[in-house]
Enzyme design. Structure first.
Site, PDB file in Angstrom:
ATOM      1  N   ASP A 131       3.971   6.328  -3.338  1.00 45.23           N
ATOM      2  CA  ASP A 131       3.590   5.037  -3.915  1.00 45.23           C
ATOM      3  C   ASP A 131       2.557   5.285  -5.008  1.00 45.23           C
ATOM      4  O   ASP A 131       1.423   5.633  -4.720  1.00 45.23           O
ATOM      5  CB  ASP A 131       2.983   4.115  -2.843  1.00 45.23           C
ATOM      6  CG  ASP A 131       4.029   3.627  -1.842  1.00 45.23           C
ATOM      7  OD1 ASP A 131       5.034   4.336  -1.640  1.00 45.23           O
ATOM      8  OD2 ASP A 131       3.841   2.542  -1.258  1.00 45.23           O
ATOM      9  N   LYS A 194       6.618  -2.333  -6.475  1.00 44.52           N
ATOM     10  CA  LYS A 194       5.750  -2.841  -5.401  1.00 44.52           C
ATOM     11  C   LYS A 194       4.671  -3.710  -6.017  1.00 44.52           C
ATOM     12  O   LYS A 194       4.170  -3.400  -7.094  1.00 44.52           O
ATOM     13  CB  LYS A 194       5.170  -1.632  -4.661  1.00 44.52           C
ATOM     14  CG  LYS A 194       4.130  -1.918  -3.614  1.00 44.52           C
ATOM     15  CD  LYS A 194       3.767  -0.626  -2.862  1.00 44.52           C
ATOM     16  CE  LYS A 194       2.523  -0.811  -2.021  1.00 44.52           C
ATOM     17  NZ  LYS A 194       2.080   0.441  -1.372  1.00 44.52           N
ATOM     18  N   LYS A 230       9.085  -3.981  -2.848  1.00 42.46           N
ATOM     19  CA  LYS A 230       8.127  -3.936  -1.737  1.00 42.46           C
ATOM     20  C   LYS A 230       6.931  -4.836  -2.012  1.00 42.46           C
ATOM     21  O   LYS A 230       6.054  -4.486  -2.783  1.00 42.46           O
ATOM     22  CB  LYS A 230       7.651  -2.498  -1.509  1.00 42.46           C
ATOM     23  CG  LYS A 230       6.572  -2.357  -0.444  1.00 42.46           C
ATOM     24  CD  LYS A 230       6.236  -0.896  -0.154  1.00 42.46           C
ATOM     25  CE  LYS A 230       5.000  -0.790   0.733  1.00 42.46           C
ATOM     26  NZ  LYS A 230       4.590   0.605   0.960  1.00 42.46           N
TER      27      LYS A 230
END
Lengths: 294, 287
Positions: A131, A194, A230
């Site tokens: 991430d 995300k 996400k």
């Protein structure tokens, strides 16, 4: 590439309102709750994280609530790079993935070499998902090429690991920017986009999530590539999580209702979902006293 | 113009310090026998109850961390507020069938009861604590602590005094409560929420619902986040249900049978102790 899609904010919030007014009950609710568990990235990203805490969280990931049979396992554990090997070790034999944040999380305020080193370190330690955070400062000053190059290089450093690109939408100021950053990230090699780090006050909001989902949809129509989504930060109640599933289903269709393409980044959501599942089964409201903290 | 328009009041629930309507949208009718006017009370649902418990749970830590003395001051404030609304409660009791004399007496006893328990606020703990004799080198002492969230089915026939007499001992001991007002006559309990609202009681310490007892006792006793259930004068079958449900997470069940709340004997510190757990601590003695 020119990124100039503009977002109709009023239209978006109307759409959110309509999607959020759906009532999901009984079997559908149960289905959704279990789906949410299987899409969870159980997360601990604190300065105070210790090997013990990470091990405990990994145990929880694999044994959500053993008293209740038939529960799925979560999708992944999300930790800092120096905890990856510990998580890997603890999750051996499960199919739960290990995800690591990198690139100077949460602010991203370091140089590119350090970021790439961190990514390589995390991947070497065994992270299957990375991430990263984008450089919001550069993005906001209009240096889109810089941001795009950075993402591409991080993607390269990831090797086989999946790359989730955190836009930190709370710092992007406008929905137009959210859309621009989403398009940019997808074009530069993101496997997932995300919303947030969870480290600033404003995290995943419904309107931002919708904007990003629509970017993913448009990208799919254009390129045929399925990019994952996400939302993270501030999703602690199952009701909200179910509403997000509705939003995904309505915007992207059933294909995206899988942990491969949709994840929730959360820590306290798991227990709320568990309490709801037990409540649906037994009929009485549950107390957090009877569920492990992590 | 010396006639003013009559405003019909909407009677609401009191959850988390807010006057909210029932989420179910259901109501129960109550007819004023004096003028045949119909009043709608909220017919609470299981979700209203859940919201109330959640609110009580959130309020518990804060309220429990207040000093007993401070809780006593707030209780005294409730008494002051009730005193200033005396006339309203007297007339409400009369509407619900009590004579003027009875009503006056009940309201003044209600105020006295609040003051009585306010006095106990910083005293019951030392009186009910003790040092236990043990043969090992330890100080061994036991102190009462609040059990947590208390669900109360208020007395059916004592709309104000009985209502106050069951909630006040629970909150003065640091518990937070969800209370179901008298099913037949919820008027005073609902009005009492306005008294609470002007008395510095933190939101969620007292949540007041109106509704049908037989619809709600199952939920009142089965919620896993509730620690004590007080049952005032329910029949054997309902009591059995409460006890059975409570066994699942070992709630305290307190049954108050036929208590005459107008009697002075119906106030004592043991009512506070009903919602307390005794904690015993072993503390090593150094030589």
């Amino acid at each position: 590439m020119i990124y100039n899609t503009t977002i109709d904010q009023v239209g978006c919030s109307e759409r959110v309102k309509r999607i959020f007014s759906r009532s999901i009950k009984k079997e559908s609710k149960m289905w959704a709750l279990k789906k949410i568990l299987s899409m969870l990235d159980l997360t601990t990203l604190e300065g105070s994280d210790s090997p013990g805490k990470v091990k405990q969280l990994c145990y929880k990931a694999a044994h959500l609530h053993d008293k209740h049979p038939g529960l799925p396992r979560v999708a992944a554990i999300c930790v800092y790079p120096n905890m990856v090997s510990i998580a890997q070790e603890s999750l051996k034999g499960t199919n739960i993935k290990t995800a690591s944040v990198a690139t100077g999380f949460p602010s991203g305020m370091t140089n590119l070499r350090a970021k790439l080193d961190e990514v390589k370190y995390a991947v070497n330690e065994g992270a299957e998902e990375v991430d990263m955070v984008i450089s919001r400062g550069h993005f906001l000053s209009g240096e889109l090429n810089y941001v795009s190059d950075e993402i591409a290089k991080v993607k390269e450093a990831c090797g086989n690991a999946k790359l989730k690109v955190i836009l930190e939408t709370g710092e992007l100021c406008t929905l137009d920017n959210v859309r621009k950053a989403s398009d940019l990230a997808m074009d530069s090699g993101a496997d997932f986009i995300k919303t947030s780090t969870g480290k600033i006050t404003e995290s995943a909001t419904p309107i931002v999530v919708l904007t990003m989902l629509e970017a993913i949809r448009d990208n799919y129509h254009l390129t045929g590539k399925k990019i994952g989504m996400k939302p993270a930060g501030g999703i602690s109640k199952s009701k909200l999580a179910i509403q997000y599933l509705v939003m995904v289903r309505e915007t992207l269709g059933n294909d995206w209702l899988t942990p491969d393409l949709f994840r929730f980044g959360a820590s306290s959501l798991a227990n709320d979902v568990l309490m709801q599942i037990i409540k649906q089964g037994q009929g009485n409201y549950q107390s957090s006293n009877y569920f492990s903290l992590d | 113009m010396n006639t003013s328009m009559h405003i019909n009041k909407t009677y609401k629930l009191y959850i988390d310090g807010k006057f909210s309507r029932t989420e179910s949208g259901r109501y129960m009718k109550w007819v004023n026998p004096n003028n045949d006017q119909t009043i709608n009370f909220c017919r609470s649902s299981r979700k209203d109850y859940r919201n109330a418990v959640q609110s009580s749970r959130n309020a518990f830590n804060k309220w429990n961390n207040f000093s007993g003395y401070n809780r006593g001051q707030i209780l005294y404030r409730i008494a002051e507020m009730l005193d200033s609304r005396k006339e309203q409660f007297i007339s409400e009791l009369m509407v619900q069938g009590k004579s003027k004399k009875q009503s006056k007496q009940e309201v003044s006893m209600s105020i006295d009861r609040l003051v009585y328990y306010a006095g106990w606020s910083d005293k019951f703990q030392q009186i009910f604590s003790r040092v236990n004799p043990v043969s090992t080198p330890h100080y061994n002492f036991s102190t009462p602590e609040p059990s947590g969230v208390v669900s109360i089915i208020a007395p059916k026939d004592s709309y104000l005094l009985g209502f106050i007499s069951v909630i006040v001992p629970a909150i003065i001991g640091g518990n937070t409560v969800v209370v179901l007002a008298s099913e037949n006559n919820p008027l005073c309990a609902i009005s009492f929420s306005e008294v609470l609202h002007s008395s510095d009681v933190p939101n969620g310490v007292i949540n007041i619902l109106s509704g049908f007892t037989n619809e709600l006792i199952d939920h009142f006793s089965s919620h896993m986040d509730v620690n004590t259930v007080i049952n005032c004068g329910l029949d054997l079958k309902d009591t059995e249900l409460i006890q059975k449900n409570s066994a699942v997470n070992i709630k305290r069940v307190i049954n108050y049978g036929a208590i005459d709340w107008m009697n002075h004997d119906s106030q004592d510190p043991y009512f506070i102790m009903d919602c307390q757990e005794i904690k015993t601590t072993w503390h090593p003695i150094g030589y």
